[in-house]
Design an enzyme around this catalytic site. Structure first.
Site, PDB file in Angstrom:
ATOM      1  N   ASP A   1       0.815  -1.228   0.000  1.00  0.00           N
ATOM      2  CA  ASP A   1       0.000   0.000   0.000  1.00  0.00           C
ATOM      3  C   ASP A   1       0.844   1.271   0.000  1.00  0.00           C
ATOM      4  O   ASP A   1       0.429   2.301   0.532  1.00  0.00           O
ATOM      5  CB  ASP A   1      -0.958   0.038   1.221  1.00  0.00           C
ATOM      6  CG  ASP A   1      -1.828  -1.196   1.283  1.00  0.00           C
ATOM      7  OD1 ASP A   1      -2.257  -1.655   0.215  1.00  0.00           O
ATOM      8  OD2 ASP A   1      -2.059  -1.699   2.399  1.00  0.00           O
ATOM      9  N   GLU A   2       2.014   1.216  -0.606  1.00  0.00           N
ATOM     10  CA  GLU A   2       2.893   2.392  -0.609  1.00  0.00           C
ATOM     11  C   GLU A   2       2.524   3.390  -1.698  1.00  0.00           C
ATOM     12  O   GLU A   2       3.049   4.509  -1.714  1.00  0.00           O
ATOM     13  CB  GLU A   2       4.364   1.973  -0.825  1.00  0.00           C
ATOM     14  CG  GLU A   2       4.940   1.037   0.225  1.00  0.00           C
ATOM     15  CD  GLU A   2       4.795  -0.423  -0.169  1.00  0.00           C
ATOM     16  OE1 GLU A   2       4.067  -0.710  -1.145  1.00  0.00           O
ATOM     17  OE2 GLU A   2       5.401  -1.279   0.491  1.00  0.00           O
TER      18      GLU A   2
ATOM     19  N   LYS B   1       2.294   2.168  -5.173  1.00  0.00           N
ATOM     20  CA  LYS B   1       3.000   1.685  -6.378  1.00  0.00           C
ATOM     21  C   LYS B   1       2.194   1.984  -7.635  1.00  0.00           C
ATOM     22  O   LYS B   1       2.750   2.314  -8.667  1.00  0.00           O
ATOM     23  CB  LYS B   1       3.263   0.166  -6.286  1.00  0.00           C
ATOM     24  CG  LYS B   1       4.247  -0.199  -5.197  1.00  0.00           C
ATOM     25  CD  LYS B   1       4.428  -1.694  -5.092  1.00  0.00           C
ATOM     26  CE  LYS B   1       3.205  -2.407  -4.557  1.00  0.00           C
ATOM     27  NZ  LYS B   1       2.850  -2.129  -3.172  1.00  0.00           N
TER      28      LYS B   1
ATOM     29  N   GLY C   1      -4.151  -4.109  -4.569  1.00  0.00           N
ATOM     30  CA  GLY C   1      -5.140  -3.142  -5.045  1.00  0.00           C
ATOM     31  C   GLY C   1      -4.385  -1.884  -5.395  1.00  0.00           C
ATOM     32  O   GLY C   1      -3.941  -1.167  -4.516  1.00  0.00           O
ATOM     33  N   HIS C   2      -4.173  -1.660  -6.687  1.00  0.00           N
ATOM     34  CA  HIS C   2      -3.399  -0.494  -7.099  1.00  0.00           C
ATOM     35  C   HIS C   2      -4.357   0.621  -7.510  1.00  0.00           C
ATOM     36  O   HIS C   2      -5.077   0.507  -8.491  1.00  0.00           O
ATOM     37  CB  HIS C   2      -2.436  -0.887  -8.224  1.00  0.00           C
ATOM     38  CG  HIS C   2      -1.369  -1.840  -7.748  1.00  0.00           C
ATOM     39  ND1 HIS C   2      -0.539  -2.536  -8.575  1.00  0.00           N
ATOM     40  CD2 HIS C   2      -1.006  -2.210  -6.494  1.00  0.00           C
ATOM     41  CE1 HIS C   2       0.300  -3.284  -7.849  1.00  0.00           C
ATOM     42  NE2 HIS C   2       0.015  -3.101  -6.588  1.00  0.00           N
TER      43      HIS C   2
ATOM     44  N   GLN D   1       2.401  -5.942  -3.279  1.00  0.00           N
ATOM     45  CA  GLN D   1       2.687  -6.028  -1.840  1.00  0.00           C
ATOM     46  C   GLN D   1       3.983  -5.250  -1.528  1.00  0.00           C
ATOM     47  O   GLN D   1       4.265  -4.273  -2.190  1.00  0.00           O
ATOM     48  CB  GLN D   1       2.763  -7.482  -1.348  1.00  0.00           C
ATOM     49  CG  GLN D   1       1.403  -8.173  -1.303  1.00  0.00           C
ATOM     50  CD  GLN D   1       0.912  -8.630  -2.666  1.00  0.00           C
ATOM     51  OE1 GLN D   1       1.629  -9.275  -3.393  1.00  0.00           O
ATOM     52  NE2 GLN D   1      -0.321  -8.305  -2.996  1.00  0.00           N
TER      53      GLN D   1
ATOM     54  N   GLY E   1     -11.092  -3.028   2.145  1.00  0.00           N
ATOM     55  CA  GLY E   1     -11.746  -1.936   2.877  1.00  0.00           C
ATOM     56  C   GLY E   1     -11.377  -1.896   4.357  1.00  0.00           C
ATOM     57  O   GLY E   1     -11.879  -1.050   5.102  1.00  0.00           O
TER      58      GLY E   1
ATOM     59  N   ASP F   1       2.221  14.831   1.686  1.00  0.00           N
ATOM     60  CA  ASP F   1       1.225  15.852   2.043  1.00  0.00           C
ATOM     61  C   ASP F   1       0.413  15.471   3.279  1.00  0.00           C
ATOM     62  O   ASP F   1      -0.038  16.330   4.019  1.00  0.00           O
ATOM     63  CB  ASP F   1       0.277  16.083   0.857  1.00  0.00           C
ATOM     64  CG  ASP F   1      -0.347  14.779   0.374  1.00  0.00           C
ATOM     65  OD1 ASP F   1       0.410  13.851   0.046  1.00  0.00           O
ATOM     66  OD2 ASP F   1      -1.598  14.676   0.353  1.00  0.00           O
TER      67      ASP F   1
HETATM   68  P1  IMP Z   1      -2.537 -12.691   1.500  1.00  0.00           P
HETATM   69  O1  IMP Z   1      -1.556 -12.140   0.529  1.00  0.00           O
HETATM   70  O2  IMP Z   1      -3.975 -12.417   1.127  1.00  0.00           O
HETATM   71  O3  IMP Z   1      -2.290 -14.143   1.807  1.00  0.00           O
HETATM   72  O4  IMP Z   1      -2.330 -11.919   2.895  1.00  0.00           O
HETATM   73  C1  IMP Z   1      -1.154 -12.058   3.673  1.00  0.00           C
HETATM   74  C2  IMP Z   1      -0.796 -10.741   4.346  1.00  0.00           C
HETATM   75  O5  IMP Z   1      -0.377  -9.797   3.365  1.00  0.00           O
HETATM   76  C3  IMP Z   1      -1.958 -10.070   5.095  1.00  0.00           C
HETATM   77  O6  IMP Z   1      -1.442  -9.380   6.222  1.00  0.00           O
HETATM   78  C4  IMP Z   1      -2.485  -9.062   4.081  1.00  0.00           C
HETATM   79  O7  IMP Z   1      -3.158  -7.978   4.695  1.00  0.00           O
HETATM   80  C5  IMP Z   1      -1.191  -8.629   3.437  1.00  0.00           C
HETATM   81  N1  IMP Z   1      -1.375  -8.153   2.055  1.00  0.00           N
HETATM   82  C6  IMP Z   1      -1.558  -8.896   0.946  1.00  0.00           C
HETATM   83  N2  IMP Z   1      -1.659  -8.116  -0.137  1.00  0.00           N
HETATM   84  C7  IMP Z   1      -1.507  -6.853   0.291  1.00  0.00           C
HETATM   85  C8  IMP Z   1      -1.472  -5.591  -0.386  1.00  0.00           C
HETATM   86  O8  IMP Z   1      -1.578  -5.482  -1.611  1.00  0.00           O
HETATM   87  N3  IMP Z   1      -1.296  -4.499   0.414  1.00  0.00           N
HETATM   88  C9  IMP Z   1      -1.129  -4.606   1.758  1.00  0.00           C
HETATM   89  N4  IMP Z   1      -1.147  -5.751   2.424  1.00  0.00           N
HETATM   90  C10 IMP Z   1      -1.328  -6.875   1.693  1.00  0.00           C
END
Ligand code: IMP
Length: 426
Positions: free
Chosen positions: A13-14, A16, A40-41, A222, A300, A331
């Protein structure tokens, strides 16, 4: 060197998506190399928001080709929905979007098992329940179904029947019932036909692009601290999110990559369970969550928020071999009068510059306090336009982690960006 890799330098969630969208006009090809619809980009163009889970964020630029590599796991229904959502916006994808026939397919029982395990553990890891873990389990156990299998229903049925038998006792133990092979073959066979024009030899397209000396952007998902090998195991995702994952996930060699850019938020967030040394469970954390709209773009869920962790970032610079950082959401910090950054951890009376893999839950962060600013940053287009305190914040990051900050994002829209430069120039 034809490729630049974009990697998350924290816990995902940086931002990207925004950075890849900004860099895509400089590239001929954008390749997503790991993860699945857990990502989720979020892209905001002229105030309009679009969230992509599987299709590379470069797709918004009509001259850019996009490939989803063999290192990813694909939920074909999500992939098709994204194609349709793009088409509804007048963005055609056929002929410039391809998914590897070797990418593994996320099946209904992967999502079922993921959800049942989460329920049983009380949401310990807090996965996205998108079936990511079970799908990668099948891949490593060499019994997975791949995108190419969706195009041959006899092969799909044979592999699926064997696959379901492996999961049956697991599902029963968790109190669930597996879907029937007939139902999956019917539904996924149909999805395969709908996606036929998009499934092909992605590695060949990437190789041809390298041979033609095209510029390639490799898009990670991720983040480093969620990487299966380099993250806070077992509170991680099931793939190699780091820059090294781009080689296997796209099917290229390390010498094809010239530059690695780490995307970092100006503070830290994490979704789901697991250690988070700089977490703020107070009003300041809530202020960051509100100001940064820190709610998961896939699930969400409210994101956990905290101070910038420069120990984690130093680790990301090291394990990804980062050439540069892109800093997002600077910001958002405008809401706070003073800012803390974690410069080291303390454990057993020792000062640590890097995270101790097995004992990260036990560390105490060592903070330094920096002055905040109250000027709006959204109109800044260069580092020199930033208030002096914000410039000092960037300098502190650079000094502590030993990596320069290039592009700085000062708002959600494409336009809200300072110091945007061609990433291929290095
Ligand atoms: P999984 O990838 O659904 O198996 O989740 C494993 C861990 O990675 C959990 O803590 C999720 O919240 C986290 N995670 C997976 N995908 C993302 C992402 O795109 N952004 C942030 N956290 C993620």
């Amino acid at each position: 060197m034809s490729a630049v890799v974009i990697v998350g330098a924290q816990w995902g969630d940086e931002g990207k998506g925004k950075v890849v969208d900004l860099y895509a006009p400089y590239a001929e090809l954008v390749v997503r190399y790991a993860g699945g619809a857990n990502a989720g980009h979020t892209l905001v163009v002229r105030g309009e928001k679009l969230i992509l889970h599987l299709i590379p964020s470069g797709i918004l630029h009509e001259q850019t080709k996009c490939v989803v590599g063999q290192g990813t796991v694909i939920d074909p229904a999500v992939f098709l929905d994204e194609i349709r959502a793009l088409e509804a916006r007048g963005l055609g994808t056929e002929g410039r979007l391809l998914v590897s026939q070797r990418a593994h397919v996320v099946l209904p029982h992967h999502k079922l098992i993921d959800g049942l395990r989460e329920a049983k553990s009380g949401g310990d890891i807090g996965t996205t329940k998108r079936g990511i873990g079970p799908c990668y389990e099948d891949k490593v156990a060499r019994r997975g179904i791949r995108m190419g299998d969706l195009l041959d229903s006899a092969r799909l049925r044979t592999k699926l029947e064997a696959n379901l038998e492996c999961w049956r006792p697991v599902a029963e133990d968790l109190g669930g019932t597996l879907p029937s092979a007939d139902d999956i073959v019917a539904q996924y066979g149909e999805l395969g036909q709908a996606l036929r024009a998009y499934i092909g030899d992605a590695a060949e397209v990437i190789r041809a692009s390298i041979e033609a000396k095209e510029k390639i952007l490799l898009e990670g998902a991720q983040g480093t601290m969620l990487d299966i090998d380099n993250g806070t195991y077992p509170y991680v995702t099931s793939s190699n999110a780091v820059a090294g994952g781009a080689c296997a996930g796209a099917g290229i060699g390390p010498t094809d990559i010239g530059i690695a850019i780490g995307i970092a938020k100006a503070y830290t967030t994490r979704v789901g369970g697991g250690p988070f040394p700089t977490e703020l469970e107070d009003d300041t954390g809530q202020q960051l969550r509100d100001a940064g709209a820190e709610y998961g773009s896939t699930t969400g869920r409210p994101r956990r928020c905290g101070w910038l962790d420069l120990v984690a970032l130093r680790h990301a610079v090291a394990v990804n071999g980062l050439s540069e950082l892109a800093l997002t959401k600077l910001d958002v910090l405008t809401v706070l009068p003073e800012l803390k950054v974690c410069v080291a951890y303390e454990l057993d009376g020792k000062r640590l510059a890097y995270p101790p893999y097995e004992r990260i839950e036990e560390v105490t962060p060592i903070y330094e306090t920096l002055e905040g600013w109250d000027e709006e940053l959204t109109s800044c287009r260069g580092r020199g336009d930033l208030p002096a305190a914000a410039q000092r914040y960037l300098e502190k990051i650079e000094l502590e982690v030993g990596c320069r900050v290039g592009v700085v994002s000062v708002g959600p829209d494409r336009e809200d960006t300072a110091d945007l430069q061609d990433p291929f120039v290095g």
